[in-house]
Design a protein around this motif. Structure first.
Motif, mmCIF file in Angstrom:
data_model
loop_
_atom_site.group_PDB
_atom_site.id
_atom_site.type_symbol
_atom_site.label_atom_id
_atom_site.label_comp_id
_atom_site.label_asym_id
_atom_site.label_seq_id
_atom_site.Cartn_x
_atom_site.Cartn_y
_atom_site.Cartn_z
ATOM 1 N N LEU A 180 0.818 -1.210 0.000
ATOM 2 C CA LEU A 180 0.000 0.000 0.000
ATOM 3 C C LEU A 180 0.855 1.264 0.000
ATOM 4 C CD1 LEU A 180 -2.799 1.280 0.113
ATOM 5 C CD2 LEU A 180 -2.715 1.057 2.606
ATOM 6 N N GLY A 181 1.937 1.253 0.744
ATOM 7 C CA GLY A 181 2.800 2.428 0.822
ATOM 8 C C GLY A 181 3.562 2.743 -0.456
ATOM 9 N N HIS A 182 3.661 1.765 -1.365
ATOM 10 C CA HIS A 182 4.420 1.955 -2.605
ATOM 11 C C HIS A 182 3.578 1.757 -3.864
ATOM 12 C CE1 HIS A 182 7.446 0.829 0.468
ATOM 13 N NE2 HIS A 182 8.088 1.840 -0.082
ATOM 14 N N ALA A 183 2.286 1.533 -3.700
ATOM 15 C CA ALA A 183 1.425 1.208 -4.842
ATOM 16 C C ALA A 183 1.392 2.324 -5.888
ATOM 17 C CB ALA A 183 0.013 0.870 -4.369
ATOM 18 N N GLU A 184 1.297 3.562 -5.453
ATOM 19 C CA GLU A 184 1.216 4.666 -6.425
ATOM 20 C C GLU A 184 2.525 4.832 -7.191
ATOM 21 O OE1 GLU A 184 -1.464 6.131 -7.638
ATOM 22 O OE2 GLU A 184 -2.492 4.758 -6.278
ATOM 23 N N CYS A 192 4.792 -8.609 -1.827
ATOM 24 C CA CYS A 192 3.668 -8.068 -2.592
ATOM 25 C C CYS A 192 2.389 -8.342 -1.824
ATOM 26 C CB CYS A 192 3.604 -8.721 -3.976
ATOM 27 S SG CYS A 192 2.273 -8.067 -5.014
ATOM 28 N N ASP A 193 1.629 -7.282 -1.539
ATOM 29 C CA ASP A 193 0.330 -7.452 -0.908
ATOM 30 C C ASP A 193 -0.766 -7.206 -1.944
ATOM 31 O OD1 ASP A 193 -0.004 -4.672 -1.164
ATOM 32 O OD2 ASP A 193 0.027 -4.284 0.990
ATOM 33 N N SER A 194 -2.000 -7.129 -1.493
ATOM 34 C CA SER A 194 -3.118 -6.963 -2.424
ATOM 35 C C SER A 194 -3.029 -5.646 -3.193
ATOM 36 C CB SER A 194 -4.455 -7.059 -1.690
ATOM 37 O OG SER A 194 -4.557 -6.042 -0.703
ATOM 38 N N SER A 195 -2.458 -4.608 -2.595
ATOM 39 C CA SER A 195 -2.304 -3.331 -3.311
ATOM 40 C C SER A 195 -1.358 -3.482 -4.489
ATOM 41 C CB SER A 195 -1.769 -2.254 -2.371
ATOM 42 O OG SER A 195 -2.630 -2.049 -1.295
ATOM 43 N N GLY A 196 -0.226 -4.151 -4.264
ATOM 44 C CA GLY A 196 0.722 -4.387 -5.349
ATOM 45 C C GLY A 196 0.121 -5.280 -6.418
ATOM 46 N N LEU A 197 -0.590 -6.314 -5.990
ATOM 47 C CA LEU A 197 -1.234 -7.207 -6.960
ATOM 48 C C LEU A 197 -2.265 -6.457 -7.792
ATOM 49 C CD1 LEU A 197 -1.678 -9.982 -8.188
ATOM 50 C CD2 LEU A 197 -3.293 -10.451 -6.323
ATOM 51 N N SER A 211 9.397 -13.795 -6.621
ATOM 52 C CA SER A 211 9.756 -14.526 -5.405
ATOM 53 C C SER A 211 8.736 -15.634 -5.146
ATOM 54 C CB SER A 211 9.767 -13.575 -4.207
ATOM 55 O OG SER A 211 8.435 -13.142 -3.929
ATOM 56 N N HIS A 212 9.099 -16.531 -4.255
ATOM 57 C CA HIS A 212 8.171 -17.593 -3.853
ATOM 58 C C HIS A 212 6.884 -16.976 -3.300
ATOM 59 C CE1 HIS A 212 6.626 -21.313 -2.192
ATOM 60 N NE2 HIS A 212 6.485 -20.686 -1.036
ATOM 61 N N GLN A 213 7.018 -15.911 -2.516
ATOM 62 C CA GLN A 213 5.854 -15.238 -1.936
ATOM 63 C C GLN A 213 4.971 -14.651 -3.038
ATOM 64 O OE1 GLN A 213 5.316 -11.536 -1.685
ATOM 65 N NE2 GLN A 213 3.406 -11.867 -0.601
ATOM 66 N N MET A 214 5.581 -14.055 -4.059
ATOM 67 C CA MET A 214 4.806 -13.479 -5.164
ATOM 68 C C MET A 214 4.050 -14.569 -5.911
ATOM 69 S SD MET A 214 4.243 -10.605 -6.910
ATOM 70 C CE MET A 214 2.689 -10.855 -7.715
ATOM 71 N N VAL A 215 4.715 -15.661 -6.201
ATOM 72 C CA VAL A 215 4.057 -16.779 -6.892
ATOM 73 C C VAL A 215 2.911 -17.302 -6.036
ATOM 74 C CG1 VAL A 215 4.370 -19.134 -7.763
ATOM 75 C CG2 VAL A 215 6.104 -17.384 -8.232
ATOM 76 N N ARG A 216 3.126 -17.389 -4.733
ATOM 77 C CA ARG A 216 2.072 -17.872 -3.835
ATOM 78 C C ARG A 216 0.871 -16.939 -3.847
ATOM 79 N NH1 ARG A 216 -0.506 -21.929 -2.276
ATOM 80 N NH2 ARG A 216 -1.047 -22.013 -0.093
ATOM 81 N N VAL A 217 1.087 -15.630 -3.841
ATOM 82 C CA VAL A 217 -0.012 -14.656 -3.923
ATOM 83 C C VAL A 217 -0.791 -14.867 -5.219
ATOM 84 C CG1 VAL A 217 -0.531 -12.196 -4.254
ATOM 85 C CG2 VAL A 217 1.007 -12.906 -2.423
ATOM 86 N N LEU A 218 -0.078 -15.057 -6.314
ATOM 87 C CA LEU A 218 -0.747 -15.295 -7.597
ATOM 88 C C LEU A 218 -1.565 -16.579 -7.552
ATOM 89 C CD1 LEU A 218 2.125 -14.285 -10.048
ATOM 90 C CD2 LEU A 218 0.072 -12.971 -9.508
ATOM 91 N N GLU A 219 -1.005 -17.624 -6.961
ATOM 92 C CA GLU A 219 -1.718 -18.900 -6.863
ATOM 93 C C GLU A 219 -2.967 -18.765 -5.988
ATOM 94 O OE1 GLU A 219 2.144 -21.880 -7.295
ATOM 95 O OE2 GLU A 219 1.319 -21.466 -5.301
ATOM 96 N N LEU A 220 -2.827 -18.147 -4.830
ATOM 97 C CA LEU A 220 -3.946 -18.021 -3.898
ATOM 98 C C LEU A 220 -5.095 -17.185 -4.458
ATOM 99 C CD1 LEU A 220 -2.029 -17.555 -0.528
ATOM 100 C CD2 LEU A 220 -3.418 -19.520 -1.213
ATOM 101 N N THR A 221 -4.767 -16.240 -5.326
ATOM 102 C CA THR A 221 -5.795 -15.369 -5.898
ATOM 103 C C THR A 221 -6.282 -15.836 -7.266
ATOM 104 O OG1 THR A 221 -4.115 -13.912 -6.862
ATOM 105 C CG2 THR A 221 -4.934 -13.344 -4.649
#
Length: 114
Positions: free
Chosen positions: A29-33, A62-67, A90-100
């Motif tokens: 959220l702090g870097h989305a813009e 990456c959180d929901s704002s970045g996604l 990253s593994h975390q980014m791939v996981r966010v993509l998978e979960l969503t």
């Protein structure tokens, strides 16, 4: 995910030089813009048909704002006949993509083109 074909079913022409955007730090959220502005500039500057490569090797989170920024950019890229490529997620980014359920919306590559 884009098929790499034009409306007639022929392979779509791609620019030889991808247009790269290097992302470092958190996509939150702090870097989305800032992320949105960087990706918009890349789309605006990219030659017709160029891939837009988002180099994520130095991105830590990456959180929901970045996604949401990536998803909106993907829609703009597709409308402008570009392909958004996520490089070295990253593994975390791939996981966010998978979960969503967003994995299939992006082209993922293990490393940015050299």
């Amino acid at each position: 995910m884009t098929s790499g074909k034009d409306r007639t079913g022929r392979p779509a022409a791609r620019s030889a030089e991808p247009h790269a955007v290097h992302v470092s730090g958190e996509m939150d959220l702090g870097h989305a813009e800032q992320l949105r502005a960087m990706l918009k500039a890349a789309l605006d500057e990219a030659p017709d048909g160029a891939d837009i490569v988002v180099d994520l090797r130095d991105s830590s989170f990456c959180d929901s704002s970045g996604l949401n920024v990536l998803l909106a950019t993907q829609q703009r890229a597709r409308a402008a006949r570009h392909r958004l490529v996520l490089a070295a997620p990253s593994h975390q980014m791939v996981r966010v993509l998978e979960l969503t359920g967003s994995t299939g919306l992006f082209t993922l590559v293990p490393a940015p083109p050299s």
